[in-house]
Motif scaffolding. Structure first.
Motif, PDB file in Angstrom:
ATOM      1  N   ARG A  43      11.108  13.609 -15.445  1.00 46.32           N
ATOM      2  CA  ARG A  43      12.117  14.698 -15.059  1.00 46.32           C
ATOM      3  C   ARG A  43      13.392  13.989 -14.958  1.00 46.32           C
ATOM      4  O   ARG A  43      14.508  14.791 -15.459  1.00 46.32           O
ATOM      5  CB  ARG A  43      11.919  15.344 -13.884  1.00 46.32           C
ATOM      6  N   ASP A  44      13.713  12.815 -14.322  1.00 45.16           N
ATOM      7  CA  ASP A  44      14.905  12.234 -14.185  1.00 45.16           C
ATOM      8  C   ASP A  44      15.562  11.952 -15.483  1.00 45.16           C
ATOM      9  O   ASP A  44      16.682  12.198 -15.972  1.00 45.16           O
ATOM     10  CB  ASP A  44      14.864  11.051 -13.403  1.00 45.16           C
ATOM     11  N   VAL A  45      14.557  10.905 -16.244  1.00 47.60           N
ATOM     12  CA  VAL A  45      15.174  10.612 -17.496  1.00 47.60           C
ATOM     13  C   VAL A  45      15.192  11.541 -18.740  1.00 47.60           C
ATOM     14  O   VAL A  45      16.042  11.332 -19.562  1.00 47.60           O
ATOM     15  CB  VAL A  45      14.252   9.332 -18.114  1.00 47.60           C
ATOM     16  N   ARG A  46      14.383  12.564 -18.687  1.00 44.32           N
ATOM     17  CA  ARG A  46      14.319  13.612 -19.682  1.00 44.32           C
ATOM     18  C   ARG A  46      14.071  12.974 -21.167  1.00 44.32           C
ATOM     19  O   ARG A  46      15.026  13.478 -22.022  1.00 44.32           O
ATOM     20  CB  ARG A  46      15.448  14.497 -19.592  1.00 44.32           C
ATOM     21  N   PRO A  47      13.041  12.177 -21.299  1.00 34.24           N
ATOM     22  CA  PRO A  47      13.002  11.582 -22.625  1.00 34.24           C
ATOM     23  C   PRO A  47      12.828  12.792 -23.865  1.00 34.24           C
ATOM     24  O   PRO A  47      12.003  13.521 -23.557  1.00 34.24           O
ATOM     25  CB  PRO A  47      11.908  10.559 -22.766  1.00 34.24           C
ATOM     26  N   SER A  48      12.925  12.507 -24.863  1.00 32.87           N
ATOM     27  CA  SER A  48      12.696  13.308 -26.169  1.00 32.87           C
ATOM     28  C   SER A  48      11.220  13.081 -26.393  1.00 32.87           C
ATOM     29  O   SER A  48      10.819  11.971 -26.016  1.00 32.87           O
ATOM     30  CB  SER A  48      13.497  13.040 -27.376  1.00 32.87           C
ATOM     31  N   ALA A  49      10.477  13.871 -27.131  1.00 32.44           N
ATOM     32  CA  ALA A  49       9.066  13.458 -27.644  1.00 32.44           C
ATOM     33  C   ALA A  49       9.010  12.081 -28.330  1.00 32.44           C
ATOM     34  O   ALA A  49       8.225  11.338 -28.203  1.00 32.44           O
ATOM     35  CB  ALA A  49       8.752  14.411 -28.549  1.00 32.44           C
ATOM     36  N   GLY A  50      10.090  11.860 -29.129  1.00 31.04           N
ATOM     37  CA  GLY A  50      10.021  10.711 -30.058  1.00 31.04           C
ATOM     38  C   GLY A  50      10.230   9.350 -29.088  1.00 31.04           C
ATOM     39  O   GLY A  50       9.881   8.447 -29.242  1.00 31.04           O
ATOM     40  N   GLN A  51      11.013   9.671 -28.070  1.00 31.99           N
ATOM     41  CA  GLN A  51      11.287   8.441 -27.175  1.00 31.99           C
ATOM     42  C   GLN A  51      10.246   8.120 -26.267  1.00 31.99           C
ATOM     43  O   GLN A  51       9.714   7.106 -25.931  1.00 31.99           O
ATOM     44  CB  GLN A  51      12.796   8.827 -26.255  1.00 31.99           C
ATOM     45  N   TRP A  52       9.424   9.371 -25.795  1.00 32.09           N
ATOM     46  CA  TRP A  52       8.257   9.138 -25.311  1.00 32.09           C
ATOM     47  C   TRP A  52       7.080   8.369 -26.131  1.00 32.09           C
ATOM     48  O   TRP A  52       6.438   7.607 -25.406  1.00 32.09           O
ATOM     49  CB  TRP A  52       7.571  10.544 -24.634  1.00 32.09           C
ATOM     50  N   ARG A  53       7.018   8.752 -27.294  1.00 33.25           N
ATOM     51  CA  ARG A  53       6.019   8.017 -28.007  1.00 33.25           C
ATOM     52  C   ARG A  53       6.379   6.592 -28.393  1.00 33.25           C
ATOM     53  O   ARG A  53       5.587   5.760 -28.749  1.00 33.25           O
ATOM     54  CB  ARG A  53       6.106   8.780 -29.614  1.00 33.25           C
ATOM     55  N   ALA A  54       7.828   6.376 -28.365  1.00 31.83           N
ATOM     56  CA  ALA A  54       8.220   4.790 -28.444  1.00 31.83           C
ATOM     57  C   ALA A  54       7.843   4.276 -27.141  1.00 31.83           C
ATOM     58  O   ALA A  54       7.393   2.921 -27.189  1.00 31.83           O
ATOM     59  CB  ALA A  54       9.831   4.862 -28.642  1.00 31.83           C
ATOM     60  N   ALA A  55       7.890   4.935 -26.102  1.00 35.99           N
ATOM     61  CA  ALA A  55       7.462   4.163 -24.913  1.00 35.99           C
ATOM     62  C   ALA A  55       6.253   3.886 -24.720  1.00 35.99           C
ATOM     63  O   ALA A  55       5.467   2.834 -24.510  1.00 35.99           O
ATOM     64  CB  ALA A  55       7.861   5.092 -23.730  1.00 35.99           C
TER      65      ALA A  55
END
Length: 299
Positions: A43-55
């Motif tokens: 919630r704090d960082v609010r990653p995009s779906a692509g950024q979460w896949r990168a994580a």
């Protein structure tokens, strides 16, 4: 009917409630805490779906880099200070007692038992270093029959199990037992500091942002005695330029050694280190300290 819909605001509560229906043991409580904090991070960082896949891809790479010779998960834990925090929580000791530090990944439980005074340098490379000291309790009484294990990097900053084709088996490691006076002594060589492995996903990620990745020169010790808390610790060379910014947050004032230069009768340069270990008696109901099979392992 009547259930709360999954949303940004309710996500951790819903998952936590589902976990609570599985029971209330330590594992479930731990998972619930992880979910609560992880959802808050998202919630704090609010990653995009692509950024979460990168994580997720990064965490997958970390797993692929973990094997019997190298533990990338432990390196991540160490470099983010989690390992040091776990040690702080689980090994609080009174003033005067030797503190714990992370064990690291290069410990070997099968190191040879050696007589006091033995030389653990098997390839003869490096500046000679004599290590000696005493194991005693908080009242200053010697602890006879204590076991002390040691392992260290060589003068180039590599452990024996990092270089199985370049260093002799069990180079710079050994297990000793104190006499009735609690004293120990052996011969070795002066270790070097080193950069933690940066060829894997953890080192590459943190190196990209300029995060400190060096460790000061140190010796590892694991000290056991019946009736006392086990001590897993490191002793550091104060002359190392990285002693004030250790990559894994292990340096403490009580663990700074006194590395003294000498010359032998033939004029050769050598060093000595005398360091005493102070153990605390185990109290009933205490958590085990320093003797668990640790999952915190680089360096």
């Amino acid at each position: 009917m009547g259930s709360i819909a999954f949303s940004e605001g309710s996500s951790s509560d819903i998952v936590g409630e589902r976990l609570s229906r599985c029971g209330q043991d330590d594992l479930i409580r731990g998972l619930t805490a992880v979910v609560t904090h992880l959802h808050q991070v998202v919630r704090d960082v609010r990653p995009s779906a692509g950024q979460w896949r990168a994580a997720v891809d990064f965490l997958t790479e970390v797993g692929h880099a973990a094997d019997e010779r190298r533990q990338e998960w432990v390196l991540l834990s160490d470099l983010l200070g989690v390992t040091a925090l776990v040690e702080e929580i689980n090994s609080q000791r009174p003033k005067g007692a030797t503190p714990n530090t992370p064990r690291g990944p290069f410990y070997r439980a099968d190191a040879p038992r050696l007589p006091l005074g033995a030389d653990i340098c098997l390839d003869g490379k490096g500046e000679p270093l004599g290590v000696s000291g005493q194991i005693r309790d908080l009242d200053g009484q010697p602890i006879g029959g204590a076991t002390i294990e040691t392992w260290q990097a060589n003068p180039q900053g590599f452990y024996e199990n990092q270089q199985p084709d370049l260093q002799p088996e069990f180079n710079l490691r050994g297990v000793f037992q104190t006499g009735a006076d609690g004293r120990f002594a052996w011969r070795t060589v002066k270790p070097a500091g080193y950069r933690v492995p940066d060829d894997g996903p953890v080192g590459q990620l943190l190196g990209r942002i300029g995060y400190p990745l060096r460790r000061p020169a140190h010796l590892h010790f694991l000290v056991r005695a019946a009736g006392f808390d086990t001590v897993t610790t490191q002793v550091y060379d104060p002359a190392d330029p990285d002693v004030h910014e250790d990559a894994i947050f292990g340096v403490k004032p009580e663990l700074i050694g006194d590395f003294r230069p000498h010359r032998d009768p033939g004029g050769c340069h050598l060093w000595s280190l005398e360091f005493d270990f102070v153990l605390v008696r185990t109290r009933p109901g205490n958590r085990r300290t320093g003797d668990d099979t640790t999952c915190m392992q680089k360096l």
